[in-house]
Design a protein around this motif. Sequence first.
Motif, PDB file in Angstrom:
ATOM      1  N   LEU A 167     108.004  50.818 -12.636  1.00 25.36           N
ATOM      2  CA  LEU A 167     106.582  50.592 -12.385  1.00 25.36           C
ATOM      3  C   LEU A 167     106.354  50.122 -10.951  1.00 25.36           C
ATOM      4  N   PHE A 168     107.081  49.112 -10.533  1.00 34.38           N
ATOM      5  CA  PHE A 168     106.871  48.564  -9.190  1.00 34.38           C
ATOM      6  C   PHE A 168     107.353  49.531  -8.114  1.00 34.38           C
ATOM      7  N   GLU A 169     108.374  50.298  -8.425  1.00 30.52           N
ATOM      8  CA  GLU A 169     108.929  51.200  -7.414  1.00 30.52           C
ATOM      9  C   GLU A 169     108.068  52.439  -7.210  1.00 30.52           C
ATOM     10  N   LYS A 170     107.575  52.973  -8.320  1.00 30.19           N
ATOM     11  CA  LYS A 170     106.957  54.295  -8.215  1.00 30.19           C
ATOM     12  C   LYS A 170     105.451  54.308  -8.438  1.00 30.19           C
ATOM     13  N   HIS A 171     104.899  53.305  -9.101  1.00 33.08           N
ATOM     14  CA  HIS A 171     103.513  53.459  -9.545  1.00 33.08           C
ATOM     15  C   HIS A 171     102.565  52.339  -9.130  1.00 33.08           C
ATOM     16  N   LEU A 172     102.974  51.131  -9.293  1.00 36.58           N
ATOM     17  CA  LEU A 172     102.026  50.032  -9.093  1.00 36.58           C
ATOM     18  C   LEU A 172     101.521  50.005  -7.654  1.00 36.58           C
ATOM     19  N   LYS A 173     100.185  49.967  -7.521  1.00 38.98           N
ATOM     20  CA  LYS A 173      99.572  49.856  -6.194  1.00 38.98           C
ATOM     21  C   LYS A 173      99.381  48.371  -5.912  1.00 38.98           C
ATOM     22  N   PHE A 174     100.202  47.825  -5.044  1.00 32.84           N
ATOM     23  CA  PHE A 174     100.132  46.378  -4.790  1.00 32.84           C
ATOM     24  C   PHE A 174     100.619  46.087  -3.384  1.00 32.84           C
ATOM     25  N   ASP A 175     100.182  44.952  -2.866  1.00 40.43           N
ATOM     26  CA  ASP A 175     100.560  44.542  -1.521  1.00 40.43           C
ATOM     27  C   ASP A 175     100.818  43.041  -1.540  1.00 40.43           C
ATOM     28  N   PRO A 176     102.087  42.655  -1.536  1.00 36.25           N
ATOM     29  CA  PRO A 176     102.411  41.228  -1.633  1.00 36.25           C
ATOM     30  C   PRO A 176     101.775  40.399  -0.527  1.00 36.25           C
ATOM     31  N   LYS A 177     101.396  41.042   0.574  1.00 32.31           N
ATOM     32  CA  LYS A 177     100.766  40.299   1.670  1.00 32.31           C
ATOM     33  C   LYS A 177      99.268  40.080   1.395  1.00 32.31           C
ATOM     34  N   ALA A 178      98.744  40.801   0.439  1.00 27.95           N
ATOM     35  CA  ALA A 178      97.305  40.684   0.134  1.00 27.95           C
ATOM     36  C   ALA A 178      97.142  40.703  -1.391  1.00 27.95           C
ATOM     37  N   PRO A 179      97.620  39.666  -2.041  1.00 27.36           N
ATOM     38  CA  PRO A 179      97.699  39.714  -3.501  1.00 27.36           C
ATOM     39  C   PRO A 179      96.338  39.708  -4.203  1.00 27.36           C
ATOM     40  N   ARG A 180      95.254  39.387  -3.492  1.00 33.85           N
ATOM     41  CA  ARG A 180      93.936  39.354  -4.140  1.00 33.85           C
ATOM     42  C   ARG A 180      93.079  40.562  -3.748  1.00 33.85           C
ATOM     43  N   TRP A 181      93.618  41.481  -3.012  1.00 32.91           N
ATOM     44  CA  TRP A 181      92.939  42.724  -2.628  1.00 32.91           C
ATOM     45  C   TRP A 181      92.237  43.363  -3.844  1.00 32.91           C
ATOM     46  N   PRO A 182      90.922  43.536  -3.780  1.00 29.74           N
ATOM     47  CA  PRO A 182      90.179  43.915  -4.994  1.00 29.74           C
ATOM     48  C   PRO A 182      90.567  45.265  -5.612  1.00 29.74           C
ATOM     49  N   ASP A 183      91.128  46.150  -4.833  1.00 30.38           N
ATOM     50  CA  ASP A 183      91.440  47.477  -5.409  1.00 30.38           C
ATOM     51  C   ASP A 183      92.918  47.638  -5.755  1.00 30.38           C
ATOM     52  N   ARG A 184      93.656  46.550  -5.817  1.00 24.73           N
ATOM     53  CA  ARG A 184      95.053  46.649  -6.279  1.00 24.73           C
ATOM     54  C   ARG A 184      95.091  47.058  -7.744  1.00 24.73           C
ATOM     55  N   ASP A 185      96.180  47.673  -8.148  1.00 29.53           N
ATOM     56  CA  ASP A 185      96.436  47.811  -9.580  1.00 29.53           C
ATOM     57  C   ASP A 185      96.674  46.412 -10.144  1.00 29.53           C
ATOM     58  N   ARG A 186      96.323  46.244 -11.411  1.00 28.64           N
ATOM     59  CA  ARG A 186      96.604  44.970 -12.054  1.00 28.64           C
ATOM     60  C   ARG A 186      97.813  45.137 -12.975  1.00 28.64           C
ATOM     61  N   PHE A 187      98.693  44.165 -12.912  1.00 27.05           N
ATOM     62  CA  PHE A 187      99.864  44.167 -13.788  1.00 27.05           C
ATOM     63  C   PHE A 187      99.793  42.930 -14.684  1.00 27.05           C
ATOM     64  N   ILE A 188      99.738  43.157 -15.971  1.00 27.57           N
ATOM     65  CA  ILE A 188      99.528  42.088 -16.950  1.00 27.57           C
ATOM     66  C   ILE A 188     100.771  41.960 -17.824  1.00 27.57           C
ATOM     67  N   LEU A 189     101.370  40.810 -17.795  1.00 33.14           N
ATOM     68  CA  LEU A 189     102.518  40.568 -18.673  1.00 33.14           C
ATOM     69  C   LEU A 189     102.007  39.906 -19.951  1.00 33.14           C
ATOM     70  N   SER A 190     101.609  40.743 -20.890  1.00 32.74           N
ATOM     71  CA  SER A 190     101.025  40.199 -22.122  1.00 32.74           C
ATOM     72  C   SER A 190     102.067  39.388 -22.900  1.00 32.74           C
ATOM     73  N   ALA A 191     103.299  39.844 -22.856  1.00 36.83           N
ATOM     74  CA  ALA A 191     104.387  39.097 -23.501  1.00 36.83           C
ATOM     75  C   ALA A 191     104.810  37.967 -22.556  1.00 36.83           C
ATOM     76  N   GLY A 192     103.955  36.984 -22.423  1.00 34.81           N
ATOM     77  CA  GLY A 192     104.081  35.989 -21.365  1.00 34.81           C
ATOM     78  C   GLY A 192     105.329  35.126 -21.420  1.00 34.81           C
ATOM     79  N   HIS A 193     105.947  35.039 -22.600  1.00 32.84           N
ATOM     80  CA  HIS A 193     107.184  34.248 -22.658  1.00 32.84           C
ATOM     81  C   HIS A 193     108.247  34.836 -21.739  1.00 32.84           C
TER      82      HIS A 193
END
Lengths: 671, 671
Positions: free
Chosen positions: B49-75
């Motif tokens: 997911l992180f390598e090929k698909h997720l649209k994200f920028d660690p330098k701008a983690p609140r960028w409004p058009d980033r993909d959202r990644f939700i870890l529902s299994a939070g444990h």
Amino acid sequence: MDIETLRARHPDHWMRAAAIRTLALDAVAAANSGHSGMPMGMADVATVLFEKHLKFDPKAPRWPDRDRFILSAGHGSMLIYALLHLTGYEDVTLDEIKNFRQWGAITAGHPEYGHVAGVETTTGPLGQGIANSVGFAMAEAHLRARWGAKVQDHYTWVIAGDGCLMEGVSQEAIGIAGKHKLNRLIVMWDDNGITIDGKVSLSDATDQKARFAASGWNVLACDGHDPEAIDAAMVAAKKSDRPTLIACKTHIALGHAAQDTSKGHGALTDKAQLEAAKAGYGWNHGPFEIPANIKAEWEAMGARGAAAHADWQARVAGLSAAKQAELRRIFTDEAPAKLPAAIRAVKKAAVEAPAKLATRSASEKVLAAVNPIMPETFGGSADLTGSNNTKTADLGAFNQETPAGRYMYWGIREHGMASAMNGMALHGGVRPYSGTFMAFTDYARPAMRLSALMGLPVVYVMTHDSIGLGEDGPTHQPVEHLAISRATPNTLVLRPADLVEVAECWEIAFSQKSTPSVMALSRQNLAAVRKTHTNTNLSAKGAYVLAEATGKRQVILMATGSEVEIALKAREMLEAQGIGTRVVSMPSMELFAQQDEAYRKKVLPAGPVRVAIEAGVRLGWDRWLLGERGRDTKADFVGMSSFGASAPYDRLYKEFGITAEAAVEKAKALL
Amino acid sequence: MDIETLRARHPDHWMRAAAIRTLALDAVAAANSGHSGMPMGMADVATVLFEKHLKFDPKAPRWPDRDRFILSAGHGSMLIYALLHLTGYEDVTLDEIKNFRQWGAITAGHPEYGHVAGVETTTGPLGQGIANSVGFAMAEAHLRARWGAKVQDHYTWVIAGDGCLMEGVSQEAIGIAGKHKLNRLIVMWDDNGITIDGKVSLSDATDQKARFAASGWNVLACDGHDPEAIDAAMVAAKKSDRPTLIACKTHIALGHAAQDTSKGHGALTDKAQLEAAKAGYGWNHGPFEIPANIKAEWEAMGARGAAAHADWQARVAGLSAAKQAELRRIFTDEAPAKLPAAIRAVKKAAVEAPAKLATRSASEKVLAAVNPIMPETFGGSADLTGSNNTKTADLGAFNQETPAGRYMYWGIREHGMASAMNGMALHGGVRPYSGTFMAFTDYARPAMRLSALMGLPVVYVMTHDSIGLGEDGPTHQPVEHLAISRATPNTLVLRPADLVEVAECWEIAFSQKSTPSVMALSRQNLAAVRKTHTNTNLSAKGAYVLAEATGKRQVILMATGSEVEIALKAREMLEAQGIGTRVVSMPSMELFAQQDEAYRKKVLPAGPVRVAIEAGVRLGWDRWLLGERGRDTKADFVGMSSFGASAPYDRLYKEFGITAEAAVEKAKALL
């Protein structure tokens, strides 16, 4: 198909069902409030059920082997009141129906358990009835396995609407029933395509039949206005080896101008439209008027069950006297006579060999002593068996292969678990207790409230009851949950401090007949605080003096559960400074509130300043800190005012200031 | 397939994923607490997911058009911490990972929103993440419709476990997503067949794929350890016109002795087993040690999104300055500058033409004035639109055809609604409010608590807020629910008394940035109590003097909402007897508690006796009745101490003794 055709095809059935429809119309119109459309839509299904399938005896509405009929779509309460009146339940008089939704009437807006014989559970909050019904079916399967089909051999029939199926709890219920192949459970879905906001398609596109099938249900469908099709589906459902969904295609408010619209959901009070609907039914009678021949047909349905009931009585009469007494005992929620002695033995042993122990582990020890002498207990956990310590060696898992097992692996379904526990308690013959983390009270809340409202003696084993759970962090740390349960009427909150109090609290919980208990238990180890044995159950008074002041009593420290040992430490520190300090352990505010004023004043005399210590919010404490009318004394509180955090628990207690030092400081500031 | 084969087949991928697995093992071992098995099982899926698909920028983690990644299994929180550390989120240092689950670390036991950039929502209570994600996807679809794909054009990716899917709220979420064809929502199910108590088959036999399909989802499956299969499924999911479930067949605790067992769920801390697992991975590095080449590969993934982010910035720069400012405003939860004036206008009109009005109707009037000037508001109801009065003319329904619509028909899904509102608020750009009956706070509780814990400014419109709802009876009558919300940290409970206070309370609620509001509104009509206009928002101080005593002040009556008019009537009666009586309206205890002591003492001076009147339980009132340290005065309470009943509301108020007469009597008894 139009009304004319329906009438013509099954004229006798039609008029019997019309009796339901017109009673619903008349009662709602008289109350100017209520829900007409659902009874009108499901009248045919209900008529066939009561006429051909339901095993019931209006003269013995609590007979343990009756079929159970659950109106999960509780807003359609006039359906059940009409059925009960028509078939001859003596409490449900025509006057009661005329007083629908009025003060003092047993015909409440939603069906209320305990008001009306024949109402098996309180419904209205959607999804609860279908989830209760899983508990009913479990109890039946379990008791059948333990007592034989001669004693327990019946079905659970449910009417559920789209609202019930949209509520998440229904999925939990469906999953449990499907997994355990509860084939005596038959759900009739009122598939009318309408909700309050409009068509179901406004908010949902779920293929319900496929959804139930995905969880292992037998799925059938019928025209919900065709008595032959309905009957055929019910016949087939009873033969299934799985729980059955019957999708009954119906028209809400059938025959009324509001038919098939969301307006039809509510109170249809327009006089002309009401008359037109009745005319369409071929019903030429005044309001609340049921012709004698139709009433007689309904009463004949009511009379049908007398033989089955008599057969059952004869079979039970064949049991030994001891077995008969035991059956009566478990169906009346009597604790066994042996219980107090078993509890005393645990307490004595605890005092003789005091040990640091989490109260959840203490709870397991008590259950290990009690479960063998209370065969009606039925334990479980929402996938936290090892953490909630609810399983003792002798229980065995309940499942299709071993239905006599007394322990349920509920899965990650706190809400379904709680609602099914309600169903088991309502069914009778079992005394359910089950666990989860206390923070997940939130998930179980709708069902916990209904335990209280219905007065069911279920026990919620809520472990990990504070920030004391440590590293899992604020999502898992209850802060407001003791207050939530204490705010709820008719709920006993029990928060014992050590093994002795745990034993006492289980005795209290397992002796209840009409009140649910919330047993709040620690994850972390706690020191034993009760050092001397007493046969008396001190926790039963809710609060008691655990340690007295030496010299002049200047301070009273109050605490519950894991904070009692902190109070004792604070007392030592205060006493060392010459400040006489009493410690009151308060395992249950509700029980303390029930004591007479003399006892309450003895434990909490006016004068000394008071500090309460509890790792939760202050709400609920002021009554004991300040006195109900105020001015008793000065007081303060050591506890939480925010959410918790993730860290080892001892660090959290320190960081959040729940310490003996803090209690000492606050007490001294008041002197 | 064994580890050797997996390693050999995709050696580079394998080592990247092994970095996650070993970090999880090391961090949990160091903390001696946590959940190792899930990150180990889902490392391959997350890596792809992180390598090929997720649209994200660690330098701008609140960028409004980033993909959202939700870890529902939070444990499985170490999965997300590892991903964020490896890809270069600067807050998530190796030291933070070494301090996993310790006091002060941002790496909490479960992922906490606000602690760590890149954690989009707080998870741990199961099912919440998947239900939040529906709100994320709704917000994206809605904003894309309103702002165009140049501004909003992203996916929501979720990892959910069996626990999430067993929780009922997941069904509500699945139903909403399926109905509205939220095709930017992609759920990766960690299909490992294991829960804490044992195999999933112990408690569930649901065919999850069939279940999702029944609600209209696109359903895919893959080997969750085969990067090519995972990638192919993700590629296909992104092309679907429906939300997608990818069933990822995985092994919990892959490569560890505890693989495929429930032991693998928890903390795997055995040193020898840990070393053996690492050796099996071909990982010859010390604890917390990531070889530079592997870290570089991960950082390259992190760098990939910079271009997309820059493109987006360029596109936004092309918007007009006003549009850019508006975009910033709605993504920072700034209320519009026009809001106070709009509120004042409503208040002025209300005072000029006072009318008997239910506060739920008053609320609709206020929303009708506010919604047109706050385009970010997004209303809804759990199938009670006409009762909650949440829909105003200009909103339009949100659905697949009209995603720009600002009103959601949630269906009978209070829990899913609340959880999706959290997701919308977390996404940003929308300000959600939605309604149900206040008694059904119970259904929404788990999500309401998370609103508070996360600090999300959502508004719960809770109508029918007491026995004042009348005939529907005790199942629908809140009694303890004001106390429940007041017991919850960081929750504003607003219970306005008339249209003026309703307007003030909406201004307060819509001005929040980090606190949810519970708006408690009456079903029944109420008299106007604010007779003179003031520009000041009096409710903002939580409590204020509504009517002053004439002559010597002997009594202070406090009340909220529908009981304020009872307090005013009681005041008249007391004054007529020469007893000077002040009435304090207290729309919000939380806001009053935030005022300085001088103001609080001005409103509630020591001396006069106090009686509070509220049609709920007493819990929460004592602080104001008695003073925090006690001894302020004598006091009493007029309210509920039991569940309600089914009858017309005026009868209920009389029967339960919530009357001016009762308040007068209690006040006089204290004098």
